[in-house]
Design a protein around this motif. Structure first.
Motif, PDB file in Angstrom:
ATOM      1  N   ARG A   1       0.731  -1.328  -0.141  1.00  0.00           N
ATOM      2  CA  ARG A   1      -0.182   0.036   0.145  1.00  0.00           C
ATOM      3  C   ARG A   1       0.800   1.187  -0.109  1.00  0.00           C
ATOM      4  NH1 ARG A   1       0.460   1.932   5.073  1.00  0.00           N
ATOM      5  NH2 ARG A   1       0.934   0.799   6.690  1.00  0.00           N
ATOM      6  N   GLU A   2       0.371   2.325  -0.264  1.00  0.00           N
ATOM      7  CA  GLU A   2       1.090   3.588  -0.136  1.00  0.00           C
ATOM      8  C   GLU A   2       1.187   4.089   1.255  1.00  0.00           C
ATOM      9  OE1 GLU A   2       0.001   6.790  -2.679  1.00  0.00           O
ATOM     10  OE2 GLU A   2      -1.098   5.495  -3.967  1.00  0.00           O
ATOM     11  N   ILE A   3       2.364   4.627   1.414  1.00  0.00           N
ATOM     12  CA  ILE A   3       2.969   5.130   2.743  1.00  0.00           C
ATOM     13  C   ILE A   3       2.127   6.054   3.426  1.00  0.00           C
ATOM     14  CG2 ILE A   3       4.450   6.929   2.065  1.00  0.00           C
ATOM     15  CD1 ILE A   3       6.437   5.892   3.785  1.00  0.00           C
ATOM     16  N   THR A   4       1.781   6.087   4.789  1.00  0.00           N
ATOM     17  CA  THR A   4       1.141   6.994   5.394  1.00  0.00           C
ATOM     18  C   THR A   4       2.066   7.457   6.460  1.00  0.00           C
ATOM     19  OG1 THR A   4       0.161   5.455   7.043  1.00  0.00           O
ATOM     20  CG2 THR A   4      -1.097   5.743   4.972  1.00  0.00           C
ATOM     21  N   LYS A   5       1.813   8.626   7.169  1.00  0.00           N
ATOM     22  CA  LYS A   5       2.600   9.273   8.314  1.00  0.00           C
ATOM     23  C   LYS A   5       2.994   8.483   9.116  1.00  0.00           C
ATOM     24  CE  LYS A   5       4.192  13.153   9.624  1.00  0.00           C
ATOM     25  NZ  LYS A   5       5.651  13.521   9.235  1.00  0.00           N
ATOM     26  N   ARG A   6       2.335   7.624   9.521  1.00  0.00           N
ATOM     27  CA  ARG A   6       2.472   6.693  10.745  1.00  0.00           C
ATOM     28  C   ARG A   6       3.393   5.660  10.504  1.00  0.00           C
ATOM     29  NH1 ARG A   6      -2.383   4.417   8.760  1.00  0.00           N
ATOM     30  NH2 ARG A   6      -2.225   2.343   8.570  1.00  0.00           N
ATOM     31  N   ASP A   7       3.848   5.542   9.146  1.00  0.00           N
ATOM     32  CA  ASP A   7       4.870   4.622   8.518  1.00  0.00           C
ATOM     33  C   ASP A   7       6.126   5.180   8.694  1.00  0.00           C
ATOM     34  OD1 ASP A   7       2.761   2.489   8.015  1.00  0.00           O
ATOM     35  OD2 ASP A   7       2.383   3.504   6.055  1.00  0.00           O
TER      36      ASP A   7
END
Length: 163
Positions: free
Chosen positions: A9-15
């Motif tokens: 999946r695409e990265i999110t801030k929490r990653d």
């Protein structure tokens, strides 16, 4: 570990923190220099922001909430042409040998085509044998010299693929 529990999946801030740690751990594992490589990139700690621009994206491999790998596409820095760069493609040991590299490569190259890029460029190290095999299998060919100026002067294997 089952591939059924794995999501690309695409990265999110929490990653961001996990992704930075994955990349640094893999680079240390392979004995990659800390200067002139992705290890020294300031963007490692702000990956979501770094890949939020147009024609840029970063994917992660999420295994039950834990990031075990990632890769991204962005325009090639300091290059005049319609070329993107495959960037920061690294996998922890538990992600290797499961076909995830091919899945990640397919996702990145598909997105590069959607963005309208004509070619995809990458830089790596000569002793990253499995990575180089994947790149060759995916249609990348060796270049004699680098394109653009990524700042990764310690990476001395350069490859390109027509999209």
């Amino acid at each position: 570990m089952s591939n059924n529990n794995i999501v690309i999946r695409e990265i999110t801030k929490r990653d961001d923190e996990q992704v930075a740690q994955v990349i640094r751990n893999v680079l240390i594992e392979f004995g990659v220099p800390k200067v002139g490589t992705a290890y020294a990139d300031k963007s490692l700690d702000t990956m979501t922001e770094t890949y939020s621009g147009s024609k840029s994206t970063y994917y992660v491999i999420d295994y039950e909430g834990r990031i075990i790998g990632g890769a991204g596409i962005a325009p090639l820095d300091n290059f005049d042409g319609n070329v993107c760069e495959l960037q920061k493609m690294y996998f922890l040991p538990e992600a290797r040998g499961r076909g995830l590299g091919s899945l990640m490569m397919d996702a990145c190259l598909k997105k590069a085509k959607e963005f309208g890029f004509e070619k995809c460029y990458l830089e790596t190290m000569p002793y990253m044998d499995d990575a180089r095999k994947l790149y060759s299998k995916s249609g990348f060919e060796n270049l004699e010299q680098p394109l653009g100026d990524t700042g990764h002067y310690s990476c001395n294997v350069w490859m390109i693929k027509n999209l």
